[in-house]
Write a protein that holds these residues in place. Structure first.
Motif, mmCIF file in Angstrom:
data_model
loop_
_atom_site.group_PDB
_atom_site.id
_atom_site.type_symbol
_atom_site.label_atom_id
_atom_site.label_comp_id
_atom_site.label_asym_id
_atom_site.label_seq_id
_atom_site.Cartn_x
_atom_site.Cartn_y
_atom_site.Cartn_z
ATOM 1 N N ILE A 205 20.914 26.643 29.075
ATOM 2 C CA ILE A 205 21.762 27.812 29.306
ATOM 3 C C ILE A 205 21.109 28.812 30.256
ATOM 4 O O ILE A 205 21.808 29.477 31.019
ATOM 5 N N MET A 206 19.786 28.911 30.227
ATOM 6 C CA MET A 206 19.122 29.884 31.096
ATOM 7 C C MET A 206 19.033 29.394 32.535
ATOM 8 O O MET A 206 18.926 30.198 33.469
ATOM 9 N N THR A 207 19.072 28.072 32.737
ATOM 10 C CA THR A 207 19.085 27.531 34.102
ATOM 11 C C THR A 207 20.505 27.202 34.551
ATOM 12 O O THR A 207 20.705 26.659 35.633
ATOM 13 N N LYS A 208 21.477 27.510 33.697
ATOM 14 C CA LYS A 208 22.900 27.303 33.985
ATOM 15 C C LYS A 208 23.247 25.838 34.223
ATOM 16 O O LYS A 208 24.174 25.511 34.972
ATOM 17 N N ARG A 209 22.509 24.932 33.563
ATOM 18 C CA ARG A 209 22.879 23.520 33.616
ATOM 19 C C ARG A 209 24.148 23.272 32.809
ATOM 20 O O ARG A 209 24.948 22.408 33.151
ATOM 21 N N LEU A 210 24.295 24.043 31.718
ATOM 22 C CA LEU A 210 25.485 23.952 30.874
ATOM 23 C C LEU A 210 25.893 25.360 30.446
ATOM 24 O O LEU A 210 25.028 26.220 30.242
ATOM 25 N N PRO A 211 27.189 25.597 30.282
ATOM 26 C CA PRO A 211 27.604 26.879 29.684
ATOM 27 C C PRO A 211 27.213 26.915 28.217
ATOM 28 O O PRO A 211 27.066 25.864 27.571
ATOM 29 N N ALA A 212 27.051 28.112 27.670
ATOM 30 C CA ALA A 212 26.616 28.254 26.278
ATOM 31 C C ALA A 212 27.556 27.535 25.324
ATOM 32 O O ALA A 212 27.114 26.919 24.344
ATOM 33 N N LEU A 213 28.859 27.571 25.592
ATOM 34 C CA LEU A 213 29.833 26.937 24.707
ATOM 35 C C LEU A 213 29.565 25.446 24.566
ATOM 36 O O LEU A 213 29.528 24.911 23.453
ATOM 37 N N VAL A 214 29.345 24.777 25.681
ATOM 38 C CA VAL A 214 29.103 23.328 25.657
ATOM 39 C C VAL A 214 27.741 23.022 25.063
ATOM 40 O O VAL A 214 27.585 22.094 24.255
ATOM 41 N N ALA A 215 26.717 23.793 25.445
ATOM 42 C CA ALA A 215 25.363 23.544 24.947
ATOM 43 C C ALA A 215 25.280 23.712 23.429
ATOM 44 O O ALA A 215 24.583 22.949 22.757
ATOM 45 N N LEU A 216 25.979 24.691 22.887
ATOM 46 C CA LEU A 216 25.961 24.911 21.440
ATOM 47 C C LEU A 216 26.544 23.731 20.672
ATOM 48 O O LEU A 216 26.193 23.501 19.506
ATOM 49 N N ILE A 217 27.411 22.978 21.316
ATOM 50 C CA ILE A 217 28.025 21.829 20.658
ATOM 51 C C ILE A 217 27.230 20.547 20.912
ATOM 52 O O ILE A 217 26.882 19.812 19.978
ATOM 53 N N ILE A 218 26.927 20.277 22.159
ATOM 54 C CA ILE A 218 26.332 18.996 22.545
ATOM 55 C C ILE A 218 24.876 18.859 22.111
ATOM 56 O O ILE A 218 24.464 17.825 21.577
ATOM 57 N N VAL A 219 24.066 19.897 22.348
ATOM 58 C CA VAL A 219 22.621 19.797 22.102
ATOM 59 C C VAL A 219 22.297 19.516 20.633
ATOM 60 O O VAL A 219 21.548 18.564 20.332
ATOM 61 N N PRO A 220 22.811 20.276 19.650
ATOM 62 C CA PRO A 220 22.464 19.964 18.256
ATOM 63 C C PRO A 220 22.973 18.605 17.798
ATOM 64 O O PRO A 220 22.301 17.921 17.010
ATOM 65 N N ILE A 221 24.150 18.191 18.288
ATOM 66 C CA ILE A 221 24.664 16.869 17.910
ATOM 67 C C ILE A 221 23.740 15.779 18.440
ATOM 68 O O ILE A 221 23.398 14.826 17.721
ATOM 69 N N ALA A 222 23.313 15.909 19.701
ATOM 70 C CA ALA A 222 22.422 14.908 20.304
ATOM 71 C C ALA A 222 21.110 14.801 19.535
ATOM 72 O O ALA A 222 20.648 13.694 19.213
ATOM 73 N N PHE A 223 20.506 15.950 19.203
ATOM 74 C CA PHE A 223 19.232 15.920 18.488
ATOM 75 C C PHE A 223 19.427 15.492 17.034
ATOM 76 O O PHE A 223 18.517 14.902 16.431
ATOM 77 N N GLY A 224 20.586 15.779 16.464
ATOM 78 C CA GLY A 224 20.869 15.298 15.111
ATOM 79 C C GLY A 224 20.941 13.789 15.067
ATOM 80 O O GLY A 224 20.430 13.146 14.129
ATOM 81 N N ILE A 225 21.554 13.199 16.087
ATOM 82 C CA ILE A 225 21.637 11.737 16.167
ATOM 83 C C ILE A 225 20.253 11.136 16.394
ATOM 84 O O ILE A 225 19.873 10.132 15.775
ATOM 85 N N ILE A 226 19.473 11.762 17.284
ATOM 86 C CA ILE A 226 18.110 11.285 17.540
ATOM 87 C C ILE A 226 17.283 11.309 16.254
ATOM 88 O O ILE A 226 16.464 10.410 15.995
ATOM 89 N N GLY A 227 17.496 12.324 15.423
ATOM 90 C CA GLY A 227 16.748 12.447 14.177
ATOM 91 C C GLY A 227 17.243 11.552 13.059
ATOM 92 O O GLY A 227 16.692 11.584 11.946
ATOM 93 N N GLY A 228 18.280 10.777 13.321
ATOM 94 C CA GLY A 228 18.787 9.853 12.313
ATOM 95 C C GLY A 228 19.739 10.482 11.315
ATOM 96 O O GLY A 228 19.978 9.924 10.236
#
Length: 491
Positions: free
Chosen positions: A17-40
């Motif tokens: 979000i600070m480098t504007k790769r993703l808007p906060a709305l998308v990052a708040l959804i995608i990032v935790p889901i991705a890391f949740g899947i990685i964590g099993g």
């Protein structure tokens, strides 16, 4: 493994979000889901996300109807007299505008509700910033700094949480912190002065109309009159630089340049229309006192806690729109006009519910807390009060206030007892990080501030972070100097 995953998730989210790769709305959804899947945690993510959304749902409902309510008040012209009064006082001086913004935010913050502070202050000041061509990042920054200082009021939340978690009276924590809070408030005003001086250097003074009395056609006695909506602004938005710049060659730009060159802020503007928030066709000047009493009643009931905030704003919105715009078509138009403000904010709140739900449901928040506590070396024991104050900066940023005050502060207080540091002293130290806490992506009202101020969340964080940290350190140093927080235990 879980600790590494937790820190990685937070770092990746902040980077995106600070480098504007993703808007906060998308990052708040995608990032935790991705890391949740990685964590099993894949099969368990659904209930976690739903739990997080349920926790933030009341906040989302409250913010939606609060935006609609204050939008109706703006349309009806409730804040027009405030804007005219501010214009008269600041007289086209950007420095006075920024300092006035901070002072107004502090005054409104006395009710302890950040969302209310943001809505009222931004509603009153944003049109002025736009007309002057001033940076909206400055607006969001000084409002948040002011709110962060007054967030330690007993009815603001963190102080009550600390007192409850430590089993001490709220007055034991708050009353000794009044002097450090006052010193920090002065620091915020000084920061506002510095930022205002930068804006003055950048854009100079501007000759702006301040009173309807200067117009050729005198308004009806006893009723504030709305402005002519067609008044050309003195600046426009540069989409590349993300700031307002003066129009080249226009009469208004010439006025700004002339004022900056030495004509001063008192240049006459007798023939110019007023600057107001409302438009000519939708203002309700004859209802201003009814709207004022309605808003005052809302604030009183809010402070009293007579009803849950979502219910209060829903009820008062319904009353406000019926009183000011009784026609069905008018009501539809007013609601539609404010949908562009409400939808982005509310969608961010529910997206943050996914982030919070996964962070808590996977126990990543506990892993972060335990790793930091385990990392405090034994020799720091006598300095645990100061350590707690410093730890409150990252803790209240990366995890929720509830997790910090109910999960971590009691552990720190228990360890500090050995060194003669009281629970109340640890409680005072734990609240000094609130100016930084408000920048956290976990704070729902922050999305309201950036949405209404028309700035990006990441830009706001980058611009405000160092100033927020400075306010926290000023409060901590002042508390130590006044003896409110011990520098060292006596055991």
């Amino acid at each position: 493994m879980l600790t590494t995953l937790a820190y990685s998730m937070v770092v990746v989210f902040m980077f995106l979000i600070m480098t504007k790769r993703l808007p906060a709305l998308v990052a708040l959804i995608i990032v935790p889901i991705a890391f949740g899947i990685i964590g099993g945690f894949g099969p368990e993510l659904g209930p976690m996300m739903l739990d997080g959304i349920k926790k933030l749902a009341p906040t989302g409902v409250m913010l939606m109807f609060a935006i609609l309510y204050f939008g109706i008040m703006i349309d009806a012209g409730l804040f027009d007299p405030v804007v005219r009064r501010i214009l008269k006082i600041v007289d086209g001086d950007p420095m006075k505008i920024v300092v006035g913004t901070a002072a107004l935010a502090m005054f409104i913050s006395l009710d302890g509700d950040g969302a209310t502070t943001y809505m009222i202050t931004v509603s009153a000041m944003l049109p002025l910033y736009k007309r002057m061509g001033m940076s909206r990042l400055v607006l969001a920054c000084v409002i948040m700094l002011a709110g962060g200082v007054f967030n330690i009021l007993p009815w603001g939340g963190p102080t009550a949480r600390a007192a409850s978690a430590l089993g001490v009276d709220v007055s034991e924590i708050f009353v000794p912190m009044i002097l450090p809070m006052a010193v920090t408030a002065l620091w915020v005003l000084f920061v506002a002065y510095m930022l205002g001086m930068k804006e003055r250097k950048r854009i100079g003074f501007a000759a702006l109309p301040a009173s309807g009395a200067e117009r050729k056609a005198a308004p009806a006695a006893g009723f504030p009159q709305p402005a002519l909506a067609g008044m050309p602004p003195t600046a426009e938005l540069n989409a590349i630089a993300d700031q307002w710049v003066a129009h080249g060659g226009s009469a208004d730009a010439a006025g700004v340049q002339a004022a900056a060159a030495g004509s001063g802020p008192s240049a006459p503007a007798a023939s110019s229309p007023e600057i107001t928030l409302s438009g000519t066709g939708i203002a309700r000047p004859r209802l201003i006192w009814i709207n004022f009493l309605l808003t005052a009643a809302l604030m009183v009931l809010l402070i009293m806690g007579a009803l849950p905030l979502p219910a209060l704003f829903m009820i008062f919105f319904a009353i406000a729109i019926m009183v000011n715009y009784p026609g069905l078509q008018e009501q539809k138009e007013r609601i539609a006009s404010h949908a562009s403000n409400a939808v982005p904010v509310v969608s961010l709140i529910f997206a943050a519910g996914i982030f919070v739900g996964i962070l808590q449901g996977t126990k990543m928040v506990d892993a972060i807390a335990n790793s930091v506590i385990a990392g405090v070396p034994e020799w720091m024991g006598p300095y645990l009060a100061v350590v707690t104050g410093i730890l409150s900066i990252p803790f209240t940023f990366f995890i929720s206030n509830d997790a910090f005050y109910f999960g971590i502060v009691p552990v720190l207080a228990k360890a500090a007892e050995v060194y003669g540091i009281t629970a109340a002293e640890i409680g005072r130290a734990s609240i000094v990080g609130q100016p930084v806490h408000l920048l956290s992506p976990l704070v729902a009202s922050t999305y309201l501030l950036v949405g209404m101020s028309e700035v990006e969340f990441g830009d706001h964080q980058r611009y405000t972070l160092l100033w927020s940290i400075s306010a926290t350190l000023v409060m901590l140093v002042a508390a130590i100097l006044f003896g409110v927080i011990p520098l060292m235990g006596n055991a």
